[in-house]
Write a protein that holds these residues in place. Structure first.
Motif, PDB file in Angstrom:
ATOM      1  N   LYS A 270       0.762  -1.343  -0.151  1.00  0.00           N
ATOM      2  CA  LYS A 270       0.207  -0.144  -0.053  1.00  0.00           C
ATOM      3  C   LYS A 270       0.949   1.427  -0.050  1.00  0.00           C
ATOM      4  N   VAL A 271       0.236   1.948  -0.775  1.00  0.00           N
ATOM      5  CA  VAL A 271       1.226   3.634  -0.849  1.00  0.00           C
ATOM      6  C   VAL A 271       0.613   4.464   0.269  1.00  0.00           C
ATOM      7  N   CYS A 272       1.446   4.997   1.255  1.00  0.00           N
ATOM      8  CA  CYS A 272       1.025   5.781   2.207  1.00  0.00           C
ATOM      9  C   CYS A 272       1.460   7.098   2.261  1.00  0.00           C
ATOM     10  N   ALA A 273       0.674   8.152   2.568  1.00  0.00           N
ATOM     11  CA  ALA A 273       1.083   9.447   3.059  1.00  0.00           C
ATOM     12  C   ALA A 273       0.961   9.696   4.375  1.00  0.00           C
ATOM     13  N   VAL A 274       2.030  10.218   4.990  1.00  0.00           N
ATOM     14  CA  VAL A 274       2.292  10.531   6.304  1.00  0.00           C
ATOM     15  C   VAL A 274       2.417  11.863   6.557  1.00  0.00           C
ATOM     16  N   SER A 275       1.899  12.436   7.525  1.00  0.00           N
ATOM     17  CA  SER A 275       2.196  13.984   7.885  1.00  0.00           C
ATOM     18  C   SER A 275       2.707  13.984   8.835  1.00  0.00           C
TER      19      SER A 275
ATOM     20  N   GLY B 235       5.235  24.988   2.249  1.00  0.00           N
ATOM     21  CA  GLY B 235       4.015  25.567   2.702  1.00  0.00           C
ATOM     22  C   GLY B 235       2.422  24.789   2.692  1.00  0.00           C
ATOM     23  N   LYS B 236       2.853  23.551   1.941  1.00  0.00           N
ATOM     24  CA  LYS B 236       1.805  22.602   1.944  1.00  0.00           C
ATOM     25  C   LYS B 236       1.731  21.307   2.693  1.00  0.00           C
ATOM     26  N   ARG B 237       0.339  20.978   2.948  1.00  0.00           N
ATOM     27  CA  ARG B 237       0.430  19.535   3.403  1.00  0.00           C
ATOM     28  C   ARG B 237       0.356  18.520   2.272  1.00  0.00           C
ATOM     29  N   PRO B 238       0.575  17.236   2.953  1.00  0.00           N
ATOM     30  CA  PRO B 238       0.949  16.102   1.898  1.00  0.00           C
ATOM     31  C   PRO B 238      -0.531  15.545   1.297  1.00  0.00           C
ATOM     32  N   TRP B 239      -1.578  16.304   1.460  1.00  0.00           N
ATOM     33  CA  TRP B 239      -2.653  15.372   1.258  1.00  0.00           C
ATOM     34  C   TRP B 239      -3.399  15.619  -0.515  1.00  0.00           C
ATOM     35  N   GLY B 240      -2.490  16.413  -1.052  1.00  0.00           N
ATOM     36  CA  GLY B 240      -2.854  16.345  -2.370  1.00  0.00           C
ATOM     37  C   GLY B 240      -2.091  15.354  -3.286  1.00  0.00           C
ATOM     38  N   VAL B 241      -1.233  14.494  -2.628  1.00  0.00           N
ATOM     39  CA  VAL B 241      -0.498  13.693  -3.364  1.00  0.00           C
ATOM     40  C   VAL B 241      -1.315  12.148  -3.275  1.00  0.00           C
ATOM     41  N   PRO B 242      -1.372  11.508  -4.508  1.00  0.00           N
ATOM     42  CA  PRO B 242      -1.992  10.365  -4.546  1.00  0.00           C
ATOM     43  C   PRO B 242      -1.726   9.182  -3.646  1.00  0.00           C
ATOM     44  N   CYS B 243      -2.447   8.552  -2.672  1.00  0.00           N
ATOM     45  CA  CYS B 243      -2.107   7.364  -1.828  1.00  0.00           C
ATOM     46  C   CYS B 243      -3.299   6.478  -1.724  1.00  0.00           C
ATOM     47  N   ASP B 244      -2.903   5.320  -1.048  1.00  0.00           N
ATOM     48  CA  ASP B 244      -3.811   4.474  -0.893  1.00  0.00           C
ATOM     49  C   ASP B 244      -4.399   4.537   0.694  1.00  0.00           C
ATOM     50  N   LEU B 245      -3.421   5.123   1.437  1.00  0.00           N
ATOM     51  CA  LEU B 245      -3.862   5.353   2.944  1.00  0.00           C
ATOM     52  C   LEU B 245      -3.232   6.602   3.487  1.00  0.00           C
ATOM     53  N   ALA B 246      -3.905   7.234   4.389  1.00  0.00           N
ATOM     54  CA  ALA B 246      -3.226   8.408   5.043  1.00  0.00           C
ATOM     55  C   ALA B 246      -3.241   8.363   6.133  1.00  0.00           C
ATOM     56  N   PHE B 247      -1.881   8.764   6.986  1.00  0.00           N
ATOM     57  CA  PHE B 247      -1.631   9.060   8.364  1.00  0.00           C
ATOM     58  C   PHE B 247      -1.494  10.095   8.883  1.00  0.00           C
ATOM     59  N   PRO B 248      -2.617  11.177   9.264  1.00  0.00           N
ATOM     60  CA  PRO B 248      -2.001  12.309   9.776  1.00  0.00           C
ATOM     61  C   PRO B 248      -1.600  12.308  11.123  1.00  0.00           C
ATOM     62  N   CYS B 249      -0.248  12.883  11.142  1.00  0.00           N
ATOM     63  CA  CYS B 249       0.535  12.504  12.373  1.00  0.00           C
ATOM     64  C   CYS B 249       1.057  13.941  12.990  1.00  0.00           C
ATOM     65  N   ALA B 250       0.315  15.172  12.519  1.00  0.00           N
ATOM     66  CA  ALA B 250       0.948  16.550  12.799  1.00  0.00           C
ATOM     67  C   ALA B 250       0.237  17.063  13.912  1.00  0.00           C
ATOM     68  N   THR B 251      -0.749  17.687  13.647  1.00  0.00           N
ATOM     69  CA  THR B 251      -1.538  18.487  14.777  1.00  0.00           C
ATOM     70  C   THR B 251      -3.059  18.314  14.233  1.00  0.00           C
ATOM     71  N   GLN B 252      -3.814  19.203  15.432  1.00  0.00           N
ATOM     72  CA  GLN B 252      -5.218  18.973  15.259  1.00  0.00           C
ATOM     73  C   GLN B 252      -5.442  19.836  13.747  1.00  0.00           C
ATOM     74  N   ASN B 253      -6.596  19.427  13.645  1.00  0.00           N
ATOM     75  CA  ASN B 253      -7.232  20.191  12.130  1.00  0.00           C
ATOM     76  C   ASN B 253      -6.462  20.305  11.000  1.00  0.00           C
ATOM     77  N   GLU B 254      -5.601  19.318  10.756  1.00  0.00           N
ATOM     78  CA  GLU B 254      -4.640  19.570   9.673  1.00  0.00           C
ATOM     79  C   GLU B 254      -5.241  19.158   8.309  1.00  0.00           C
ATOM     80  N   ILE B 255      -6.250  18.205   8.475  1.00  0.00           N
ATOM     81  CA  ILE B 255      -6.930  17.805   7.071  1.00  0.00           C
ATOM     82  C   ILE B 255      -8.301  18.498   7.010  1.00  0.00           C
ATOM     83  N   SER B 256      -8.295  19.536   6.198  1.00  0.00           N
ATOM     84  CA  SER B 256      -9.404  20.237   5.934  1.00  0.00           C
ATOM     85  C   SER B 256     -10.682  19.466   5.012  1.00  0.00           C
ATOM     86  N   GLY B 257     -11.790  20.025   5.008  1.00  0.00           N
ATOM     87  CA  GLY B 257     -12.708  19.410   3.896  1.00  0.00           C
ATOM     88  C   GLY B 257     -12.147  19.441   2.503  1.00  0.00           C
TER      89      GLY B 257
END
Length: 449
Positions: free
Chosen positions: A233-238, A308-330
């Motif tokens: 699985k391809v994973c995006a981690v913040s 200045g960007k977060r990694p959520w625009g990079v295509p992935c199978d699974l995401a692991f937000p590990c930075a801080t609160q409210n880092e993934i917006s709508g």
């Protein structure tokens, strides 16, 4: 009254009683949307006003912390301890040092902690504390003086059978050591009053790794529920702190491919994958050099830096937000879903906004809320408390087995309360109800107190 009307009425009352605390409002809303219908089906909780009582902390302690910097100037900060609930055990939760610490943030963290600790199955209540002191840029001696002053007041309110703090953002092994030394000095006793201590004086193996490992273990169980594996699985981690580092370490060990990490300045995208060797570079960069994640691209030029960007625009199978609160917006959540993301496991505390969670749930992807997914850290903190009480130490292997079993049990509870008739598991609903039931039953047993 419909469920939505009941939720709106409940939240209006909560906001009126707690004005100007948006993080706390968000955390309560996330829980209340599932608990209120559950309470309607179980009137014993409604009659005892359990949810209303749980949204009011047992107590909040606020105090002044004075310390002297290296230039001899006297500095003043504000310290807090939010003791939310001790229905099932001593208050337990981290201490956070950061200039954005407010009562609202600590109340949301303490509220979440109560449910998280309940899910572990260990006898721990919920609490959280901290200060608006920022350790970045401070010398070791300045940090020592601040920690000693902070503990001089905090020691009045904690104890091994009362409240057992741990570390959090801005509070690592160094800060815990300074605070533990000051507690021991003032109280003249050697007890397990703090967790996250050094191995030489009562600490536990794999405490540093536990949150990151647990986040991955929970994702492994969610995939197994669907007959899938992490391997390939391809994973995006913040993030690039402890939680992110050890999440990446465990993902690599289980055969996944990690392509992103980040810090407050931006993110890196390495299409070749972050290997064990590259992760070692990041650990050295962050823990020794105190550098920025952008330096990764100087060492590995095939990677690109997303300034200045977060990694959520990079295509992935699974995401692991590990930075801080409210880092993934709508918008971030929409991008993740559009790019094929099948699952999210939260390593940070409440890293997804309400809009993001709504997007994940509408898409029916696997979504593991932080109160379940990142409970590994506090689980091993609880195991450290046990080791301190028994005056013994368990091996890394035994602790990892216990951690794996605890995360598996949390997953089982979430499935029990969150599985619908069509087989889909709402892990947010499952975690909220499973965490609530144990605390609520204890409160019922005590009567009105």
């Amino acid at each position: 009254m419909s469920s939505s009307e009941q939720l709106e009425e409940f939240m209006n009352g909560l906001i009126r009683r707690n004005p100007g605390e948006p993080e706390f409002h968000q955390a309560v809303h996330e829980v209340a949307q599932h608990i209120l219908p559950f309470i309607q089906a179980n009137p014993k909780y409604e009659k005892a006003q359990i949810l209303q009582r749980l949204t009011e902390p047992d107590r909040i302690v606020s105090f002044r912390v004075c310390w002297e910097d290296d230039e001899g100037s006297v500095r003043t900060q504000r310290g807090y301890r939010v003791q939310h609930s001790n229905a099932i055990g001593p208050y337990k939760g981290g201490i956070r040092f950061h200039d954005n610490v407010t009562q609202s943030i600590l109340k949301f963290l303490a509220f979440e902690q109560t449910f998280k600790n309940s899910l572990t199955g260990l006898p721990m209540g919920g609490g959280k504390g901290g200060s608006d002191f920022n350790p970045k840029g401070k010398s070791d001696r300045e940090i020592m003086r601040f920690c000693q002053s902070f503990m001089t007041e905090l020691c009045r309110h904690i104890g091994p059978f009362t409240d057992v703090p741990a570390g959090d953002i801005g509070v690592g092994g160094r800060e815990i050591s300074y605070m533990f030394g000051q507690y021991k000095r003032i109280r003249n006793e050697f007890t397990g009053v703090l967790t996250g201590k050094g191995l030489a004086f009562g600490g536990s193996e794999i405490r540093v790794e536990a949150t990151g490992y647990g986040v991955v273990y929970f994702m492994e169980d969610m995939l197994a529920q669907k007959g899938e594996k992490l391997e390939g699985k391809v994973c995006a981690v913040s993030g690039s702190g402890n939680v992110a580092q050890y999440a990446v370490e465990k993902l690599l060990a289980l055969g996944a491919k990690v392509i992103t990490m980040s810090d407050s300045s931006g993110a890196i995208h390495d299409p070749d994958g972050i290997t064990t060797e590259k992760l070692a570079f990041i650990k050295h960069l962050k823990e020794v050099k105190r550098g920025r994640i952008s330096e990764y691209c100087d060492e590995y030029p095939n990677a690109r830096y997303l300034d200045g960007k977060r990694p959520w625009g990079v295509p992935c199978d699974l995401a692991f937000p590990c930075a801080t609160q409210n880092e993934i917006s709508g918008e971030d959540a929409t991008l993740l879903v559009q790019n094929g993301c099948k699952g999210v496991s939260e390593g940070a505390n409440m890293p997804s906004t309400k809009e993001a969670i709504d997007t994940f749930q509408k898409a029916r992807i696997m979504f593991a809320p932080s109160k379940a997914a990142n409970a590994g850290g506090v689980a091993v903190s609880g195991l450290e408390m046990t080791q301190n009480s028994m005056r013994l130490s368990w091996s890394r292997e035994e602790l990892n087995q216990r951690l794996r079993a605890i995360m598996g049990d949390i997953h089982r509870k979430c499935v029990q309360y969150g599985k619908s008739d069509d087989g889909h598991v709402d892990y947010l609903k499952g975690a909220n109800i499973a965490g609530f039931v144990k605390v609520a039953d204890a409160m019922l047993a005590y009567g009105v107190i």
